[in-house]
Design a protein around this motif. Sequence first.
Motif, PDB file in Angstrom:
ATOM      1  N   SER A   1       0.837  -1.192   0.000  1.00 21.38           N
ATOM      2  CA  SER A   1       0.000   0.000   0.000  1.00 21.38           C
ATOM      3  C   SER A   1       0.873   1.242   0.000  1.00 21.38           C
ATOM      4  O   SER A   1       1.996   1.237   0.502  1.00 21.38           O
ATOM      5  CB  SER A   1      -0.910  -0.009   1.242  1.00 21.38           C
ATOM      6  OG  SER A   1      -1.638   1.185   1.319  1.00 21.38           O
TER       7      SER A   1
ATOM      8  N   SER B   1      -8.018  -3.553  -9.569  1.00 24.19           N
ATOM      9  CA  SER B   1      -7.920  -4.863  -8.917  1.00 24.19           C
ATOM     10  C   SER B   1      -7.543  -5.964  -9.913  1.00 24.19           C
ATOM     11  O   SER B   1      -6.673  -6.797  -9.646  1.00 24.19           O
ATOM     12  CB  SER B   1      -9.242  -5.217  -8.229  1.00 24.19           C
ATOM     13  OG  SER B   1      -9.537  -4.322  -7.183  1.00 24.19           O
TER      14      SER B   1
ATOM     15  N   SER C   1     -13.287  -3.407   3.063  1.00 24.68           N
ATOM     16  CA  SER C   1     -11.986  -2.776   2.811  1.00 24.68           C
ATOM     17  C   SER C   1     -11.657  -1.743   3.886  1.00 24.68           C
ATOM     18  O   SER C   1     -10.521  -1.672   4.368  1.00 24.68           O
ATOM     19  CB  SER C   1     -11.985  -2.112   1.435  1.00 24.68           C
ATOM     20  OG  SER C   1     -12.186  -3.070   0.418  1.00 24.68           O
TER      21      SER C   1
ATOM     22  N   SER D   1      -8.640  -2.108   7.227  1.00 24.83           N
ATOM     23  CA  SER D   1      -7.469  -1.227   7.192  1.00 24.83           C
ATOM     24  C   SER D   1      -7.046  -0.820   8.604  1.00 24.83           C
ATOM     25  O   SER D   1      -7.880  -0.604   9.485  1.00 24.83           O
ATOM     26  CB  SER D   1      -7.790   0.019   6.367  1.00 24.83           C
ATOM     27  OG  SER D   1      -6.712   0.925   6.402  1.00 24.83           O
TER      28      SER D   1
ATOM     29  N   SER E   1      -9.562  -8.638   9.858  1.00 24.84           N
ATOM     30  CA  SER E   1      -8.413  -7.782   9.529  1.00 24.84           C
ATOM     31  C   SER E   1      -7.074  -8.476   9.756  1.00 24.84           C
ATOM     32  O   SER E   1      -6.089  -8.171   9.071  1.00 24.84           O
ATOM     33  CB  SER E   1      -8.461  -6.488  10.347  1.00 24.84           C
ATOM     34  OG  SER E   1      -8.481  -6.774  11.736  1.00 24.84           O
TER      35      SER E   1
ATOM     36  N   TYR F   1      -6.837 -10.701   6.612  1.00 29.39           N
ATOM     37  CA  TYR F   1      -7.211 -10.105   5.315  1.00 29.39           C
ATOM     38  C   TYR F   1      -6.018  -9.411   4.687  1.00 29.39           C
ATOM     39  O   TYR F   1      -5.315  -8.642   5.329  1.00 29.39           O
ATOM     40  CB  TYR F   1      -8.338  -9.098   5.529  1.00 29.39           C
ATOM     41  CG  TYR F   1      -8.765  -8.353   4.272  1.00 29.39           C
ATOM     42  CD1 TYR F   1      -9.635  -8.940   3.357  1.00 29.39           C
ATOM     43  CD2 TYR F   1      -8.283  -7.068   4.009  1.00 29.39           C
ATOM     44  CE1 TYR F   1     -10.027  -8.264   2.214  1.00 29.39           C
ATOM     45  CE2 TYR F   1      -8.674  -6.384   2.863  1.00 29.39           C
ATOM     46  CZ  TYR F   1      -9.539  -6.986   1.979  1.00 29.39           C
ATOM     47  OH  TYR F   1      -9.930  -6.319   0.847  1.00 29.39           O
TER      48      TYR F   1
ATOM     49  N   GLU G   1      -5.378  -7.159   1.358  1.00 30.36           N
ATOM     50  CA  GLU G   1      -6.032  -6.509   0.224  1.00 30.36           C
ATOM     51  C   GLU G   1      -5.269  -6.682  -1.087  1.00 30.36           C
ATOM     52  O   GLU G   1      -5.829  -6.516  -2.169  1.00 30.36           O
ATOM     53  CB  GLU G   1      -6.212  -5.019   0.501  1.00 30.36           C
ATOM     54  CG  GLU G   1      -4.912  -4.262   0.673  1.00 30.36           C
ATOM     55  CD  GLU G   1      -5.129  -2.787   0.968  1.00 30.36           C
ATOM     56  OE1 GLU G   1      -4.137  -2.046   1.007  1.00 30.36           O
ATOM     57  OE2 GLU G   1      -6.297  -2.383   1.143  1.00 30.36           O
ATOM     58  N   ASN G   2      -3.978  -7.062  -0.998  1.00 31.59           N
ATOM     59  CA  ASN G   2      -3.181  -7.286  -2.195  1.00 31.59           C
ATOM     60  C   ASN G   2      -3.039  -8.767  -2.542  1.00 31.59           C
ATOM     61  O   ASN G   2      -2.285  -9.116  -3.453  1.00 31.59           O
ATOM     62  CB  ASN G   2      -1.790  -6.663  -2.041  1.00 31.59           C
ATOM     63  CG  ASN G   2      -1.844  -5.146  -2.052  1.00 31.59           C
ATOM     64  OD1 ASN G   2      -2.518  -4.558  -2.883  1.00 31.59           O
ATOM     65  ND2 ASN G   2      -1.154  -4.514  -1.119  1.00 31.59           N
TER      66      ASN G   2
ATOM     67  N   ALA H   1      -8.317 -12.002  -2.991  1.00 35.08           N
ATOM     68  CA  ALA H   1      -9.048 -10.783  -2.629  1.00 35.08           C
ATOM     69  C   ALA H   1      -9.188  -9.860  -3.835  1.00 35.08           C
ATOM     70  O   ALA H   1     -10.261  -9.287  -4.074  1.00 35.08           O
ATOM     71  CB  ALA H   1      -8.333 -10.061  -1.487  1.00 35.08           C
TER      72      ALA H   1
ATOM     73  N   GLU I   1     -12.882  -9.024  -5.332  1.00 36.86           N
ATOM     74  CA  GLU I   1     -13.305  -7.626  -5.290  1.00 36.86           C
ATOM     75  C   GLU I   1     -13.441  -7.046  -6.695  1.00 36.86           C
ATOM     76  O   GLU I   1     -14.384  -6.292  -6.982  1.00 36.86           O
ATOM     77  CB  GLU I   1     -12.313  -6.798  -4.468  1.00 36.86           C
ATOM     78  CG  GLU I   1     -12.345  -7.119  -2.982  1.00 36.86           C
ATOM     79  CD  GLU I   1     -11.326  -6.307  -2.194  1.00 36.86           C
ATOM     80  OE1 GLU I   1     -10.757  -5.366  -2.783  1.00 36.86           O
ATOM     81  OE2 GLU I   1     -11.093  -6.614  -1.015  1.00 36.86           O
TER      82      GLU I   1
END
Length: 353
Positions: free
Chosen positions: A29, A103, A218, A222, A282, A285, A287-288, A292, A296
Amino acid sequence: MKIMTLFGCILLLVLPLLVSGDSTCNGTSLDNTRDKAKALQFKLVAITSILIASALGVCIPILGKKIPTLRPENDIFFMIKAFAAGVILATGFIHILPDAFDSLTSPCLEKNPWGNFPFAGFVAMVSAMGTMMVDTFATNYYERAHFNKALPVKEDAHVHEVAHEGHVHVHTHATHGHAHGSAFVSDDLSTADLVRHRVISQVLELGIVVHSIIIGISLGASYSPNTIKPLVAALTFHQFFEGMGLGGCISQAKFKSKAIATMVLFFSLTTPTGIGIGMGISSVYNENGPTALMVEGIFNSASAGILIYMALVDLLAADFTSPRMKCNIRLQLGAHLSLLLGSGCMSLLAKWA
């Protein structure tokens, strides 16, 4: 209505399982600041503010039926609906579809097949066509079902009606005559409009719910206060304006009180529930992670296709080509300005969310 609710519940249960426990990726990120305590405070604020904004947005048009100025037959409601349609259109084009492309073209995914084909645009196109099919088939089904139930014999007037291929043959013994024609033209037209608004409101809510779950998860997953802080205000306005668009459709659909309450609660609780789920997963999880990103990206693409179709075809085209609009220049100008203002405000929010 029951199918939509069931689908939403399944999505809330299945999506967290799909995106949790995913493998890591080298992509990182842009913001690496992590402060769990401060992030938790912002998440709690987000849950509260988004819940209140969502409920207010969706309830204003529904409760507005009791306020003469905000009733569906008035021009101000027409312009509010145009503003909300602009918000929904910008949500699909500016907020959701670019996220889907990001994504599904991420370097964390294998180049073959994800890098060799524009899956985001393809899924959005298929979703829009699927929405059109559902819209058409559902409307035709409900119209046929209503027509079969709406041919009672009026015994007090000694009227006998025989329906044949959409033509009604009426014998009136009181005048010893007969006439050929559509005896329930106005009723049929109002019924068709009612069925259309009911289908629109349910399909529209489905598209909004899919996106709301994803952005909620999402945000909840975070740990970066710098990421969450601007999202709180942006998503609050986002949900409020989307709620106004959905509430306008619900108010015109004339559902029973129980169905209205269910749809209002479902819309209002979806994003806060998504945030809660994100907070719960979290720790696992990523996100990258490839899974996922795929999940997404595909769901966002489908949601974008639904919202873009609904905004352009069922909300804007239907209202902007109506006889009421064509005969009123002031209403045309007001509606077009409202549309531009709604899409412009929502596009501006893309700077932060």
